[in-house]
Motif scaffolding. Structure first.
Motif, PDB file in Angstrom:
ATOM      1  N   ASN A  62       0.880  -1.217   0.022  1.00 21.11           N
ATOM      2  CA  ASN A  62      -0.104  -0.026   0.097  1.00 21.11           C
ATOM      3  C   ASN A  62       0.761   1.335   0.066  1.00 21.11           C
ATOM      4  O   ASN A  62       0.472   2.251  -0.686  1.00 21.11           O
ATOM      5  N   TYR A  63       1.812   1.434   0.714  1.00 17.52           N
ATOM      6  CA  TYR A  63       2.797   2.548   0.845  1.00 17.52           C
ATOM      7  C   TYR A  63       3.211   2.919  -0.414  1.00 17.52           C
ATOM      8  O   TYR A  63       3.492   4.062  -0.809  1.00 17.52           O
ATOM      9  N   ARG A  94       1.988   2.169  -3.335  1.00 12.34           N
ATOM     10  CA  ARG A  94       0.827   2.520  -4.214  1.00 12.34           C
ATOM     11  C   ARG A  94       0.693   4.013  -3.809  1.00 12.34           C
ATOM     12  O   ARG A  94       0.456   4.955  -4.601  1.00 12.34           O
ATOM     13  N   THR A  95       0.804   4.267  -2.478  1.00 12.08           N
ATOM     14  CA  THR A  95       0.403   5.698  -1.848  1.00 12.08           C
ATOM     15  C   THR A  95       1.362   6.755  -2.563  1.00 12.08           C
ATOM     16  O   THR A  95       1.149   7.743  -3.204  1.00 12.08           O
ATOM     17  N   ARG A 139       3.441   6.449  -5.145  1.00 12.94           N
ATOM     18  CA  ARG A 139       2.983   6.222  -6.493  1.00 12.94           C
ATOM     19  C   ARG A 139       1.896   7.486  -6.954  1.00 12.94           C
ATOM     20  O   ARG A 139       1.828   8.295  -7.670  1.00 12.94           O
ATOM     21  N   SER A 140       0.756   7.143  -6.120  1.00 15.51           N
ATOM     22  CA  SER A 140      -0.562   7.970  -6.305  1.00 15.51           C
ATOM     23  C   SER A 140       0.007   9.408  -6.055  1.00 15.51           C
ATOM     24  O   SER A 140      -0.767  10.528  -6.311  1.00 15.51           O
ATOM     25  N   LYS A 141       0.986   9.757  -5.156  1.00 16.71           N
ATOM     26  CA  LYS A 141       1.456  11.129  -4.960  1.00 16.71           C
ATOM     27  C   LYS A 141       2.007  11.816  -5.915  1.00 16.71           C
ATOM     28  O   LYS A 141       2.454  12.920  -5.936  1.00 16.71           O
ATOM     29  N   GLY A 142       2.436  10.833  -7.051  1.00 16.82           N
ATOM     30  CA  GLY A 142       3.101  11.204  -8.134  1.00 16.82           C
ATOM     31  C   GLY A 142       4.800  11.317  -7.963  1.00 16.82           C
ATOM     32  O   GLY A 142       5.260  11.811  -8.995  1.00 16.82           O
ATOM     33  N   THR A 175       9.512   6.661 -10.320  1.00 19.13           N
ATOM     34  CA  THR A 175       9.679   5.279 -10.079  1.00 19.13           C
ATOM     35  C   THR A 175      11.133   5.216  -9.162  1.00 19.13           C
ATOM     36  O   THR A 175      11.204   4.564  -8.345  1.00 19.13           O
TER      37      THR A 175
END
Lengths: 538, 307
Positions: free
Chosen positions: B204-205, B207-208, B210-213, B216
């Motif tokens: 999850n962290y 993914r979080t 990544r979602s913050k932008g 990679t």
């Protein structure tokens, strides 16, 4: 040592080696020598890989020529008394240890006393037991070393008195147990005289480096009396136990001589390294011992049937692939002091293999052993691919005559422990002759001696015993006439083999591979090839 | 942290004593002795040899003599190799074994981590397939086979590298043996790294993040690498111990002067002194490596420190 220190040490060593190798273009012989030497002390060594090094850096009264025959070494000449009991050796002028000290008769006296001293616990001291009071000193029944039959008359004259006439004595003197040791050094540093920082010798080479697990290095000794005729400047005796890897390294040019090969590559070597294979018979017999204290193996007929059913002709060429010759007798062909005695042949030698099997089968059937009620035999051997191949082949040969064989292998120490304890039915053994004389193998079959309430059977694992045989061996030891002696020994061999005291299977062959750049390597019955006789073309 | 390390050291001592004791007595239970060779020794000689090495004394006093010597740092004599003591033989061989093992460890770990990470990031794409195939080869082909093949190809056919030996102590002699040791180690490291990296990349962290932008590369460096390393680090300890103690086959094939081969040959020869010496040395190596790994683990994962 930390990692960086190690790295530094190694890179410095590497740089030094590079510098040294570019400084001079010495002729270097690289020899695959087999196992790690247990010791370079001639009184503590026991293997042929040690002998190759020791015989290059120390020389005895007698030395070996390229054919491994005895020639004068440190002794310039010798005389033998009428009765063959007293040998007087005159040492060469100017012979020296590699530290410059002279080699004197006293060094030899000291060496023999040390050899027989129980405190030295020399495994092979018995090879010099022909010397007067040698065995008594080693056993401790005599403790005064002045009674030993080795005396220095003066610095250059040595007198050796024997127990009885010993036709092979000069040969026995080429063995490392008869080599001198530097008294001046041993007096100073004791048993550590062979440590790399102390070691000196009197032979054609001197040891300069020893990295355990890797190699021993020797360079030509300029103080050796025949140095002018020694061509090779340096010898590296490499430790290499993995034989397949050894062959690869030979092919890569890293070795000039292989002293052993992986057996399954023998054919390949003969075909692809033509002229480099030096496979030749040498004095040694591969055999099975039968425990004659256990029924039914105490029955001569059973032993005879077991022996007859072994098809020896296929073992060397097919089972092993190295071409060992079949053995029926106990004394290898070509053994010295055996003139006039024809090689032993069992009475059934003329039969074809099928006829032998039929006869053996009939014997076993007569005793009640058939395919449905077989004789169960446990065959023990020490763990080794070749021993296993031979054992598997022989067990299938025995199956035809109503014998069901169970194979049992164990490591060498366990195997021989069992053989000595009499804890076996049939067991594998082998004997390489220490010197070329029939007594050396025949004595393996003499009855044990009672010592401190216990029978000591020595190397007679099968506990074969025949008083007539023992008497012949004993009288031969006292016989000065070579022809009469050979006849006695021949009669003894016939008795023991007729009774199948043990089952000889094949005669060993030496398996050397020698690069085309090396000359002077001669196949010989003792498989001894001193470096001083070799030359290498660069 | 220091207290943690000290506790670890202290708890290793009784382990060491138990291991030495067990080893000493188990060895004596095995049939056959150091002087049971192909040829029988005269009884007097045998008695002299046994007396020389204290083998004629009761087992318990032999044990006490041995422990007494050991406490003074003396491994005693070898019963087969007369010209060196066990300590001398081990001190000569140890640097080679350590160098071989550490070199293979460093190279293998770096290669393994990189390969694992690249595989994970490119999961189920061509680079991943290629790397996984290579890793499998390194894992399943036994080292005596790889060793012999490398020896034939590079030593005999191509002639680029020495086929064995240590004569010049040069780097060239190190290449093939190290390569043989590197392959399985790199393989195992890569497999672990790939697996744990894939797991971390799915958390999850990440993914979080990544979602913050976050890019990679930044995600990998900041959030993924450290947690992904944990299972790898716990393998590195045994992995290093294995490299340091398992170079036996490589030492045999390439005829290197390390201590690995004594481990087997001394046991077969019943060279009691050398077997015990080698075992004790290996034991200390393993204990030391485990200690380092424990400390490293505590540093990476605060939960371990608190326990």
């Amino acid at each position: 040592m930390s990692f960086t220190q190690t790295l530094k040490a190694v890179s410095v060593a590497g740089a030094m080696a590079l510098l040294m190798s570019s400084a001079a273009s010495a002729v270097t012989l690289n020899m695959m020598n087999g196992s790690e030497p247990g010791s370079l002390d001639p009184h503590k060594a026991s293997g042929d890989w040690e002998n190759r090094i020791i015989g290059d850096y120390i020389e005895g009264l007698m030395a070996e020529d390229a054919n491994a025959d005895a020639i004068p070494g440190q002794a310039e000449s010798y005389t033998v008394s009428e009765d063959g009991l007293v040998y007087t050796f005159k040492l060469r002028e100017g012979i020296q240890w590699s530290d410059g000290e002279p080699v004197t008769a006293e060094d030899f006296v000291f060496a023999f006393q040390r050899l027989f001293n129980p405190a030295t616990a020399s495994e092979y001291a018995y090879l010099q037991f022909p010397i007067k009071n040698g065995s008594e000193l080693a056993e401790g029944s005599i403790t005064d070393f002045n009674e030993l039959g080795v005396k220095a008359i003066d610095d250059k004259t040595l007198e050796i008195t024997l127990e009885g006439p010993t036709p092979y004595f000069l040969q026995a003197l080429t063995h490392y147990t008869a080599y001198p040791v530097p008294k001046h050094l041993v007096d100073k540093v004791g048993d550590s005289w062979t440590a790399p920082e102390n070691i000196v010798g009197n032979g054609p080479y001197k040891i300069t480096e020893w990295v355990p697990g890797s190699y021993v290095k020797a360079v030509k000794s300029e103080t050796y009396y025949d140095a002018a005729n020694v061509q090779i400047d340096e010898v590296n005796y490499f430790v290499q136990d993995d034989l397949a890897a050894a062959l690869a390294r030979y092919r890569a040019g890293e070795y000039d001589i292989l002293t052993d090969i992986p057996s399954d590559q023998a054919e390949w070597i003969k075909t692809n390294l033509e002229g480099q294979d030096y496979f030749a018979p040498f004095l040694g017999v591969y055999y099975y011992v039968i425990n004659q204290e256990k029924a039914p193996f105490d029955n001569v007929e059973v032993r005879k049937a077991l022996s007859m059913a072994i098809n020896r002709d296929v073992i060397g060429p097919d089972v092993l692939g190295t071409g060992e010759l079949p053995a029926y007798g106990w004394v290898p062909e070509g053994t010295a002091n055996y003139e006039g005695v024809a090689p032993y042949q069992p009475e059934w030698i003329g039969l074809s293999y099928e006829e032998r099997v039929a006869q053996a089968k009939a014997i076993m059937e007569g005793l009640g052993y058939t395919a449905s009620t077989p004789l169960a035999v446990q065959l023990k051997y020490n763990t080794n691919d070749n021993h296993q191949r031979v054992a598997v082949a022989i067990s299938s040969m025995w199956e035809q005559i109503g014998v069901k064989t169970e194979l049992f292998n164990s490591e060498t120490a366990v195997h021989y422990d069992a053989l000595r304890a009499g804890d076996f039915q049939v067991g594998r053994a082998g004997w390489l002759l220490d010197y070329s004389d029939p007594s050396n193998t025949l004595e393996l079959l003499t009855t044990g001696i009672m010592q401190e309430g216990q029978m000591n059977w020595g190397n007679n694992y099968g506990r074969y015993s025949n008083p007539e045989f023992d008497a012949l061996i004993k009288s031969a030891a006292a016989e000065a006439d070579l022809t009469a002696r050979a006849k006695m020994l021949g009669d003894a061999e016939k008795i023991a083999m007729d009774e199948v005291g043990a089952i000889p299977i094949y005669w060993y062959i030496a398996q050397n591979v020698v690069a085309p750049s090396i000359t002077g390597f001669v196949n010989n019955a003792k498989d001894i090839h001193r470096t001083r006789w070799l030359t290498k073309a660069e | 942290m220091f207290g943690f390390a000290l506790r670890r050291v202290l708890s290793a001592l009784p382990v060491a004593l138990i291991a030495v004791t067990a080893c000493f007595f188990i060895l004596r239970l095995a049939p056959g002795g150091p002087f049971d060779g192909e040829r029988a020794l005269p009884p007097q000689t045998l008695a002299n040899l046994r007396a020389h090495y204290n083998l004629d004394q009761p087992l318990v006093s032999q044990y006490l003599i041995y422990i007494g010597r050991l406490l003074q740092g003396d491994f005693g004599p070898s019963m087969v190799y007369n010209d060196f003591t066990v300590s001398q033989m081990l001190w000569i061989g140890l640097p080679f074994t350590l160098m071989l093992g550490f070199t293979a460890f460093v190279i293998g770990t770096i290669v393994g981590l990189l390969a694992g990470a690249i595989s994970a990031v490119n999961q189920n794409k061509l680079p991943d397939y290629l790397l996984v195939a290579l890793v499998m080869i390194g894992l399943v082909v036994p080292n005596f086979l790889i060793g012999s093949v490398l020896q034939l190809v590079f030593g005999v056919y191509l002639g680029w590298l020495p086929a064995g030996g240590w004569q010049n102590g040069s780097l060239a002699h190190l290449v093939l043996p190290v390569a043989v040791l590197v392959l399985p180690h790199a393989g195992r490291t890569a497999r672990l790294m790939r697996g744990s990296m894939i797991e971390v990349l799915g958390t999850n962290y990440v993914r979080t993040a990544r979602s913050k932008g976050l890019g990679t590369r930044l995600i990998l460096a900041r959030h993924a690498i450290k947690p992904a390393l944990l299972p790898v680090v716990s393998y590195l300890g045994p992995g290093l111990s294995y490299l340091l103690t398992g170079s036996l086959v490589v030492e045999q094939i390439f005829a290197l002067p390390g201590i690995g081969k004594y481990f087997i040959s001394a046991a077969l020869n019943r060279d009691y002194g050398l077997v015990l010496g080698t075992t004790i040395l290996y034991m200390f190596i393993i204990l030391a490596v485990n200690l380092v790994v424990d400390v490293l683990y505590a540093w990476l994962d605060p939960k371990v420190r608190l326990r």
